[in-house]
Design an enzyme around this catalytic site. Structure first.
Site, mmCIF file in Angstrom:
data_model
loop_
_atom_site.group_PDB
_atom_site.id
_atom_site.type_symbol
_atom_site.label_atom_id
_atom_site.label_comp_id
_atom_site.label_asym_id
_atom_site.label_seq_id
_atom_site.Cartn_x
_atom_site.Cartn_y
_atom_site.Cartn_z
ATOM 1 N N ASP A 137 0.831 -1.206 0.000
ATOM 2 C CA ASP A 137 0.000 0.000 0.000
ATOM 3 C C ASP A 137 0.870 1.263 0.000
ATOM 4 O O ASP A 137 1.995 1.254 0.503
ATOM 5 C CB ASP A 137 -0.905 -0.027 1.246
ATOM 6 C CG ASP A 137 -2.117 0.866 1.080
ATOM 7 O OD1 ASP A 137 -2.316 1.413 -0.018
ATOM 8 O OD2 ASP A 137 -2.856 1.031 2.070
ATOM 9 N N ARG A 149 -0.739 9.268 -9.815
ATOM 10 C CA ARG A 149 -0.758 8.065 -8.965
ATOM 11 C C ARG A 149 -0.127 6.858 -9.664
ATOM 12 O O ARG A 149 0.528 6.024 -9.050
ATOM 13 C CB ARG A 149 -2.210 7.702 -8.612
ATOM 14 C CG ARG A 149 -2.895 8.633 -7.655
ATOM 15 C CD ARG A 149 -4.357 8.221 -7.481
ATOM 16 N NE ARG A 149 -4.477 6.822 -7.116
ATOM 17 C CZ ARG A 149 -4.306 6.355 -5.883
ATOM 18 N NH1 ARG A 149 -4.042 7.167 -4.896
ATOM 19 N NH2 ARG A 149 -4.426 5.068 -5.637
ATOM 20 N N HIS A 151 2.637 3.248 -8.980
ATOM 21 C CA HIS A 151 2.518 1.820 -9.276
ATOM 22 C C HIS A 151 3.730 1.334 -10.074
ATOM 23 O O HIS A 151 4.228 0.232 -9.847
ATOM 24 C CB HIS A 151 1.224 1.537 -10.044
ATOM 25 C CG HIS A 151 -0.015 1.866 -9.262
ATOM 26 N ND1 HIS A 151 -0.193 1.490 -7.961
ATOM 27 C CD2 HIS A 151 -1.137 2.554 -9.603
ATOM 28 C CE1 HIS A 151 -1.373 1.918 -7.520
ATOM 29 N NE2 HIS A 151 -1.958 2.581 -8.502
ATOM 30 N N LEU A 196 11.482 -20.447 -4.312
ATOM 31 C CA LEU A 196 10.547 -19.480 -3.729
ATOM 32 C C LEU A 196 9.246 -19.521 -4.526
ATOM 33 O O LEU A 196 9.270 -19.411 -5.756
ATOM 34 C CB LEU A 196 11.156 -18.067 -3.799
ATOM 35 C CG LEU A 196 10.234 -16.907 -3.409
ATOM 36 C CD1 LEU A 196 9.862 -16.982 -1.923
ATOM 37 C CD2 LEU A 196 10.907 -15.563 -3.694
HETATM 38 C C1 FPP Z 1 -1.976 -0.015 -3.279
HETATM 39 O O1 FPP Z 1 -1.514 1.324 -3.261
HETATM 40 C C2 FPP Z 1 -1.414 -0.709 -4.430
HETATM 41 C C3 FPP Z 1 -2.147 -1.328 -5.411
HETATM 42 C C4 FPP Z 1 -3.620 -1.354 -5.416
HETATM 43 C C5 FPP Z 1 -1.495 -1.960 -6.556
HETATM 44 C C6 FPP Z 1 -0.212 -2.678 -6.261
HETATM 45 C C7 FPP Z 1 0.475 -2.910 -7.546
HETATM 46 C C8 FPP Z 1 1.816 -2.871 -7.733
HETATM 47 C C9 FPP Z 1 2.800 -2.690 -6.647
HETATM 48 C C10 FPP Z 1 2.365 -2.999 -9.114
HETATM 49 C C11 FPP Z 1 2.030 -4.259 -9.837
HETATM 50 C C12 FPP Z 1 2.464 -5.481 -9.133
HETATM 51 C C13 FPP Z 1 2.816 -6.625 -9.746
HETATM 52 C C14 FPP Z 1 3.073 -7.843 -8.914
HETATM 53 C C15 FPP Z 1 2.972 -6.737 -11.202
HETATM 54 P P1 FPP Z 1 -2.581 2.489 -3.409
HETATM 55 O O2 FPP Z 1 -2.726 2.802 -4.856
HETATM 56 O O3 FPP Z 1 -3.851 2.121 -2.732
HETATM 57 O O4 FPP Z 1 -1.858 3.668 -2.673
HETATM 58 P P2 FPP Z 1 -2.556 4.816 -1.799
HETATM 59 O O5 FPP Z 1 -3.200 4.134 -0.609
HETATM 60 O O6 FPP Z 1 -1.399 5.691 -1.413
HETATM 61 O O7 FPP Z 1 -3.558 5.498 -2.686
#
Ligand code: FPP
Length: 254
Positions: free
Chosen positions: A24, A37, A41, A135
Site C-alpha cells: 500500500d 498516482r 505503481h 521461492l
Molecule cells: C496499493 O496502493 C497498491 C495497489 C492497489 C497496486 C499494487 C500494484 C503494484 C505494486 C504494481 C504491480 C504489481 C505486480 C506484482 C505486477 P494504493 O494505490 O492504494 O496507494 P494509496 O493508498 O497511497 O492510494
C-alpha cells in the site's frame, strides 16, 4: 495439504516461511511528489523486484503479494487499465529473471474478468516457472478473501454433494482443500505498508494466527533493509497458537 493453525501447532522458525504483503501507499508516494498516482505503481514494481530477491536470499519459501483486490475495480478506469498493463508488461519481462532465481509463479484470484491476453500470459508464466521450488511467488489479482471462501464452498459442495445433506460432517479440511492457496502453509508474517492497519479482504481464512506487521513506509520505498526490520520484529514475537507462555518455555519452543 498444509497444516491448519487451528487444528495443530505448526512448526515455526526465526525466518518466516510464508510472507504475505499488502503493497500500500503507491498513490500517496506519487502524489507527495506531484506525480500521477500511476507513477507510484510503476515504482512499486521495482519494490516487488527488490523484495522477491531479498526473500529468496533470506530463505523465505512463500511470498504472496496483493496486487489487485476484487474491490480495486472501483478505482478510476485509467488507473485500473494502467495496473492491467503493468501486470502484462511485468509478466512479459520478468519470467526469465524469475526462472534464473528459482522462483515459481502462481496467480490466484478470479481470472475470468481479465482480458484473454492477460489470462494467456498468466497461464504461460505459471507453466514456464512450474519446475522451480526455491521461492513460491503468488500474486493475488482480482482476489478477495470472501470470494475465495465462497468459491471453495461451491467447489466442496459440487464435488461432494453429500456434505450439503449432512452439514454437521463438514470440517475445516473439507473446505480448506478448495481454497486457492491450499498448497501453501498459512502466512507466518503479514506486512502492510502505507500506514493503514487493515486486512482489506486479503487471505482472511489463512491469516487466523499470522503475525501482523504495519509500517508507515510507502510501498515504493520498501526494500531489503525494510524487510529485515520486519523480520527482526517477527523473530521476537512469541507465537503461542492458543497456548500460554509458560507452556512454550516448558516445551523450549520459540
Ligand atoms: C496499493 O496502493 C497498491 C495497489 C492497489 C497496486 C499494487 C500494484 C503494484 C505494486 C504494481 C504491480 C504489481 C505486480 C506484482 C505486477 P494504493 O494505490 O492504494 O496507494 P494509496 O493508498 O497511497 O492510494
Amino acid at each position: 495439504m498444509a497444516i491448519s493453525s487451528t487444528q495443530a501447532v505448526p512448526d515455526t522458525d526465526a525466518v518466516p516461511r510464508h510472507v504475505a504483503i499488502i503493497m500500500d501507499g503507491n498513490g500517496r508516494w506519487a502524489t507527495s511528489r506531484h506525480l500521477p498516482r500511476t507513477a507510484g505503481h510503476v515504482k512499486g514494481v521495482q519494490a516487488v523486484r527488490r523484495v522477491v530477491e531479498a526473500c529468496g536470499r533470506r530463505g523465505v519459501r512463500y511470498l504472496t503479494l496483493f496486487a489487485f483486490s476484487s474491490e480495486n475495480w472501483r478505482r478510476p478506469a485509467e488507473e485500473v487499465s494502467l495496473l492491467m498493463r503493468l501486470f502484462v508488461q511485468t509478466l512479459e519481462r520478468e519470467v526469465d529473471k524469475l526462472n534464473e532465481q528459482g522462483v515459481r509463479l502462481h496467480v490466484v484470484g478470479d481470472m475470468s474478468r481479465f482480458e484473454p491476453r492477460l489470462q494467456a500470459l498468466i497461464a504461460d508464466a505459471q507453466a514456464r516457472t512450474a519446475h522451480n521450488d526455491r521461492l513460491h511467488l503468488t500474486v493475488a489479482a482480482n482476489y478477495g478473501g470472501r470470494w475465495d471462501i465462497l468459491q471453495a464452498t461451491r467447489a466442496m459442495l459440487s464435488q461432494n454433494p453429500n456434505l450439503g445433506r449432512d452439514p454437521q460432517c463438514i470440517d475445516e479440511a473439507h473446505l480448506a482443500q478448495h481454497l486457492s492457496m491450499a498448497w501453501a502453509p498459512e502466512p507466518d508474517l503479514y506486512i502492510r505498508t502505507g500506514g493503514e492497519q487493515r486486512i482489506s479482504n486479503f487471505l482472511i481464512w489463512q491469516l487466523a494466527y499470522t503475525e501482523l506487521y504495519f509500517t508507515d513506509q510507502y510501498w515504493p520505498d520498501f526494500g531489503a533493509a525494510e524487510l529485515d526490520t520486519a523480520f527482526d520484529w517477527y523473530s521476537n514475537r512469541e507465537r503461542r497458537f492458543g497456548r500460554t507462555s509458560a507452556q512454550l518455555r516448558d516445551a523450549g519452543a520459540r
